[in-house]
Design an enzyme around this catalytic site. Structure first.
Site, PDB file in Angstrom:
ATOM      1  N   TYR A 248       0.804  -1.344  -0.062  1.00  0.00           N
ATOM      2  CA  TYR A 248      -0.238   0.035   0.169  1.00  0.00           C
ATOM      3  C   TYR A 248       0.987   1.369   0.099  1.00  0.00           C
ATOM      4  O   TYR A 248       0.687   2.237  -0.830  1.00  0.00           O
ATOM      5  CB  TYR A 248      -0.845   0.102   1.142  1.00  0.00           C
ATOM      6  CG  TYR A 248      -1.677   1.329   1.360  1.00  0.00           C
ATOM      7  CD1 TYR A 248      -2.698   1.766   0.592  1.00  0.00           C
ATOM      8  CD2 TYR A 248      -1.175   2.230   2.275  1.00  0.00           C
ATOM      9  CE1 TYR A 248      -3.285   2.721   0.724  1.00  0.00           C
ATOM     10  CE2 TYR A 248      -1.846   3.466   2.301  1.00  0.00           C
ATOM     11  CZ  TYR A 248      -2.837   3.702   1.648  1.00  0.00           C
ATOM     12  OH  TYR A 248      -3.636   5.039   1.655  1.00  0.00           O
ATOM     13  N   ARG A 295       1.994   8.055  12.978  1.00  0.00           N
ATOM     14  CA  ARG A 295       1.490   9.337  13.660  1.00  0.00           C
ATOM     15  C   ARG A 295       0.085   9.695  13.641  1.00  0.00           C
ATOM     16  O   ARG A 295      -0.491  10.453  14.722  1.00  0.00           O
ATOM     17  CB  ARG A 295       2.535  10.781  13.011  1.00  0.00           C
ATOM     18  CG  ARG A 295       2.090  11.761  13.614  1.00  0.00           C
ATOM     19  CD  ARG A 295       2.323  13.152  12.694  1.00  0.00           C
ATOM     20  NE  ARG A 295       1.575  12.902  11.580  1.00  0.00           N
ATOM     21  CZ  ARG A 295       2.063  13.845  10.376  1.00  0.00           C
ATOM     22  NH1 ARG A 295       3.272  14.347  10.298  1.00  0.00           N
ATOM     23  NH2 ARG A 295       1.192  13.747   9.427  1.00  0.00           N
ATOM     24  N   ARG A 305     -10.776   5.602   8.988  1.00  0.00           N
ATOM     25  CA  ARG A 305      -9.838   5.075   8.214  1.00  0.00           C
ATOM     26  C   ARG A 305      -8.896   4.122   8.849  1.00  0.00           C
ATOM     27  O   ARG A 305      -8.550   4.455  10.320  1.00  0.00           O
ATOM     28  CB  ARG A 305      -8.645   6.172   7.435  1.00  0.00           C
ATOM     29  CG  ARG A 305      -9.876   7.006   6.367  1.00  0.00           C
ATOM     30  CD  ARG A 305      -8.805   7.990   5.751  1.00  0.00           C
ATOM     31  NE  ARG A 305      -7.937   8.675   6.452  1.00  0.00           N
ATOM     32  CZ  ARG A 305      -8.223   9.973   6.509  1.00  0.00           C
ATOM     33  NH1 ARG A 305      -9.077  10.689   5.883  1.00  0.00           N
ATOM     34  NH2 ARG A 305      -7.357  10.782   7.267  1.00  0.00           N
ATOM     35  N   PHE A 365      15.623  19.154  -1.339  1.00  0.00           N
ATOM     36  CA  PHE A 365      14.188  18.644  -1.729  1.00  0.00           C
ATOM     37  C   PHE A 365      14.118  17.398  -1.076  1.00  0.00           C
ATOM     38  O   PHE A 365      12.907  17.138  -0.557  1.00  0.00           O
ATOM     39  CB  PHE A 365      13.995  18.603  -3.101  1.00  0.00           C
ATOM     40  CG  PHE A 365      12.509  18.153  -3.564  1.00  0.00           C
ATOM     41  CD1 PHE A 365      11.467  18.865  -3.639  1.00  0.00           C
ATOM     42  CD2 PHE A 365      12.224  16.786  -3.917  1.00  0.00           C
ATOM     43  CE1 PHE A 365      10.208  18.453  -4.053  1.00  0.00           C
ATOM     44  CE2 PHE A 365      11.259  16.139  -4.289  1.00  0.00           C
ATOM     45  CZ  PHE A 365      10.129  17.231  -4.344  1.00  0.00           C
TER      46      PHE A 365
END
Length: 494
Positions: A248, A295, A305, A365
């Site tokens: 997932y 978290r 969910r 980044f």
């Protein structure tokens, strides 16, 4: 729609000053007190150096273009002899105080962008404040490719998240979404999600996608196709095994890491190996996604969910929601620690990946989200608050991480610091304690704490204390004025 000009920005400033939104003592009659970046000439390529942010003098003439990472925020700035900056996000002001910054030359002024790209960057800033800053700091054409990549995946994710769309409609949309990139008129007007503008104005995003070089288009389309199929697979399927948890996370985040890595290599800012090594790129995404899932336990529970793998939580409770009950808190924390231990296994891959990067803007980044993630896991480890509320790292701490994570040695030092923090909190009775100690030992080996720790301490303790204070105050300042200014700017654009 129009891009706010200098006069409009001046009006924004005066409006904020009159309404008291600016906590700093800027004279209302002197716009030159906003921001000044004094840049040494001669910087080329991806060089970076410390620059002062100073109280401006109106007599300082000259012209320079640079991007400044100011107190953790990447600010595109154009300085003129008027000492009045043209700032892409005009509410990112800085107080007239000396502060060290990292700068990268080569900023492209917003006025040079076409209307479509300006709209895309506006959507980027509206949908992700955190990613918007680091994306706009990327070099060259890579900046536009990553911006479009983000917006395309944001549109795809908005469809997945919209619970008002029936599965009969949603599943085919997810499967075919990549094809909409080549349909100039396609848009979706029925979404109720907060980011629905990326679906309602998808023709603008898809047009800019088709304006990209084919090598970028191929990467974005391919990742979008694979992600849509993966999202559809997990719409009615819960995450049972740890293998399915990895699967997932691969679909929703690992593919993002793989796609970004391929874009980095396609831009030639990074070596081909960066885009070819999909295992390392996948780990970059999995580490971030698992951190978010861990978290956000309570938030996800409240919204119905479930992303924690049943294989793990079923050893500690009959239902995942039972972990939030006060009488189950000890077992809940043990489950939490096991999942954090699982996530920590990706850190060696993260360090290997980052060690290959050459371009400074690409490194920043990639590195900043990773150091944020390890700090978040350290805050969550063995912490009952995960099941009672929100666990976040302190704002000043986040800003310091953003400032520090500019080279691989500094990142290794940060990783070492936070895994040591976790190590000190390992309960001797925790069922996962041995596994946690083993993975921390492997991270310690890669982190080499001797020289990296020293390399981060460029400034005196007094300076670091002052920097932390300034960072915290500035973060609060930015939060205070952001909403008021955005409303003003949007009003001016209409």
């Amino acid at each position: 729609m129009r891009e706010p000009g200098a006069l409009h920005r001046l009006q924004v400033f005066h409006s904020l000053h009159r309404t008291g939104a600016l906590p700093w003592s800027f004279p209302a009659w002197r716009p030159s007190c906003l921001l000044r970046a004094l840049c040494e000439p001669g910087a080329t390529g991806s060089e970076h150096r410390t620059l002062p942010i100073l109280h401006p003098h109106p007599t300082d003439a000259g012209y320079c273009r640079t991007r400044v990472l100011c107190i953790g925020f990447v600010l595109p700035v154009r300085c003129t002899g008027e000492a009045f900056p043209c700032i892409a996000r005009p509410w990112y002001f800085a107080p007239p105080l000396c502060f060290p910054c990292i700068a990268w030359p080569g900023f492209i002024a917003p006025d040079s962008l076409g209307r479509g790209l300006r709209t895309c960057y506006r959507y980027l800033n509206q949908t992700s404040r955190s990613f918007a800053a680091v994306i706009q700091a990327l070099d060259g054409e890579l900046r536009h490719a990553v911006c479009i990549f983000y917006l395309v995946l944001r549109a795809l994710d908005t469809i997945e998240d919209d619970m008002t769309i029936s599965l009969d409609v949603k599943v085919p949309m997810l499967h075919e979404f990549h094809s909409y990139l080549y349909q100039p008129e396609w848009k979706y007007m029925e979404s109720k999600e907060k980011d629905r503008q990326v679906l309602e104005d998808f023709p603008t995003i898809s047009m800019e996608f088709r304006n990209l070089s084919k090598v970028y288009q191929d990467v974005i389309s391919d990742i979008c196709h694979k992600m849509g199929i993966g999202m559809a697979e997990f719409l009615e399927k819960k995450v049972d095994s740890q293998h399915e948890w990895d699967k997932y996370c691969h679909y929703v985040a690992g593919l993002v890491g793989i796609g970004l890595s391929r874009l980095f290599s396609a831009s030639e800012l990074e070596d081909p190996i960066v885009g070819q090594d999909t295992e390392l790129a996948n780990s970059m995404g999995l580490f971030l996604q698992k951190t978010n899932i861990i978290r956000d336990y309570l938030e996800d529970q409240l919204e119905g969910r479930e992303f924690w793998p049943r294989e793990v939580w079923s050893r500690y409770a009959k239902k995942l929601s039972d972990l939030a009950k006060p009488e189950n808190i000890d077992m809940a924390v043990q489950c939490l620690n096991e999942l954090i231990t699982n996530a920590l296994h990706h850190v060696p891959d993260v360090l290997t990946y980052l060690s290959r990067l050459k371009n400074q803007s690409v490194f920043n980044f990639c590195a900043i989200p990773q150091v944020m993630a390890i700090a978040t896991l350290a805050a969550c480890y063995n912490n009952k608050q995960v099941f009672r509320g929100v666990v976040k790292i302190r704002k000043g701490q986040a800003v310091t991480l953003m400032m520090d994570a500019t080279n691989i040695q500094a990142v290794k030092a940060i990783m070492y610091q936070y895994v040591e923090e976790i190590y000190q909190k390992i309960p001797s009775t925790d069922p996962s304690s041995n596994k946690t100690q083993q993975v921390i030992a492997s991270i310690r080996t890669m982190s080499l704490p001797g020289s990296p720790m020293a390399s981060r301490h460029h400034y005196s303790p007094i300076y670091l204390s002052c920097a932390m204070l300034l960072a915290a105050l500035s973060w609060q300042y930015l939060s205070t004025i952001s909403k008021a200014t955005e409303e003003y700017v949007q009003a001016g654009e209409n």
